[in-house]
Design an enzyme around this catalytic site. Structure first.
Site, PDB file in Angstrom:
ATOM      1  N   ALA A  78       2.576   0.321 -11.618  1.00  0.00           N
ATOM      2  CA  ALA A  78       1.670   1.194 -11.429  1.00  0.00           C
ATOM      3  C   ALA A  78       0.634   0.804 -10.217  1.00  0.00           C
ATOM      4  O   ALA A  78       0.844  -0.411  -9.726  1.00  0.00           O
ATOM      5  CB  ALA A  78       0.586   0.744 -12.704  1.00  0.00           C
ATOM      6  N   ASP A  79      -0.360   1.496  -9.932  1.00  0.00           N
ATOM      7  CA  ASP A  79      -0.939   1.360  -8.616  1.00  0.00           C
ATOM      8  C   ASP A  79      -2.383   2.059  -8.823  1.00  0.00           C
ATOM      9  O   ASP A  79      -2.401   2.982  -9.339  1.00  0.00           O
ATOM     10  CB  ASP A  79      -0.394   1.603  -7.619  1.00  0.00           C
ATOM     11  CG  ASP A  79      -0.940   0.991  -6.239  1.00  0.00           C
ATOM     12  OD1 ASP A  79      -0.904  -0.125  -6.303  1.00  0.00           O
ATOM     13  OD2 ASP A  79      -1.618   1.515  -5.617  1.00  0.00           O
ATOM     14  N   THR A  80      -3.271   1.386  -8.538  1.00  0.00           N
ATOM     15  CA  THR A  80      -4.945   2.058  -8.812  1.00  0.00           C
ATOM     16  C   THR A  80      -5.612   1.987  -7.468  1.00  0.00           C
ATOM     17  O   THR A  80      -5.367   1.206  -6.481  1.00  0.00           O
ATOM     18  CB  THR A  80      -5.482   1.415  -9.528  1.00  0.00           C
ATOM     19  OG1 THR A  80      -5.240   0.982 -10.989  1.00  0.00           O
ATOM     20  CG2 THR A  80      -7.030   1.635  -9.889  1.00  0.00           C
TER      21      THR A  80
END
Length: 199
Positions: A78-80
């Site tokens: 995941a990445d934000t």
């Protein structure tokens, strides 16, 4: 056919983030950590969706290289990103940049985009990809508050220069997933794992 997650066949979390570990633990998802990385620099003209897709794909490839395929049933990466005025705010490089980010967000609504991908650990094929968008509104924040927060170091390794847990007094309203702002949309991840037969 996917193998359901278990202690002997866990999810491989491709992140060193303690927040993501806490979210999976609270959701009772068995996992092990194999940290993946990617070039997180924003390329000229790159908008948030292509940017996040590139980063998540890069992390996935990195984890596939580092993970033992037999160690887990599936991989989660995941990445934000924090987005305001169509600009992607990455992680501040120093205290001054952290202050500038908080100053830019104060008294306004911004978006937090968290993209995650689930892949088969043995074959590397992507099973599910999704981006969750949450709107966060900050109250007005004076310079002294913004500088004190930047100096605390809490937002140093966070997109947008803040961690929502430590900056809770800045947040007037959240529309969407709180856990996504923390770093992983728990509801959407669990639903995806269930739909895939992993939970």
């Amino acid at each position: 056919m996917v193998t359901p997650l278990s202690e002997s066949s866990p999810l491989i979390l491709g992140s060193g983030s303690p927040r993501r570990r806490e979210i999976l633990t609270a959701a009772h998802v068995p996992f092990v950590v194999v940290v993946g990385d990617a070039d997180e620099d924003v390329h000229p003209g790159e908008t948030v969706e292509p940017y996040l897709a590139r980063i998540v794909l890069g992390k996935l490839g990195s984890v596939l290289v580092r993970a033992n395929a037999a160690a887990g049933a599936a991989i989660l990466v995941a990445d934000t990103s924090v987005v305001v005025d169509d600009a992607i705010l990455g992680k501040p490089s120093d205290e001054d940049e952290g202050f500038a980010m908080i100053a830019r967000l104060r008294g306004r609504t911004h978006e937090v985009h968290t993209r995650f991908a689930i892949a088969d650990a043995a074959e590397g094929s992507r099973l599910h990809e999704e981006t969750v968008i949450t709107r966060v509104t900050f109250r007005p924040i004076d310079d002294a508050e913004a500088r004190a927060y930047a100096a605390s170091g809490q937002g140093r390794d966070k997109a947008g220069g803040y961690a929502v847990q430590g900056a809770a007094t800045f947040v007037k309203r959240i529309e969407g997933s709180y856990s996504s702002v923390v770093g992983l949309p728990a509801c959407e991840v669990v639903l995806a794992l269930r739909a895939l037969g992993l939970l």
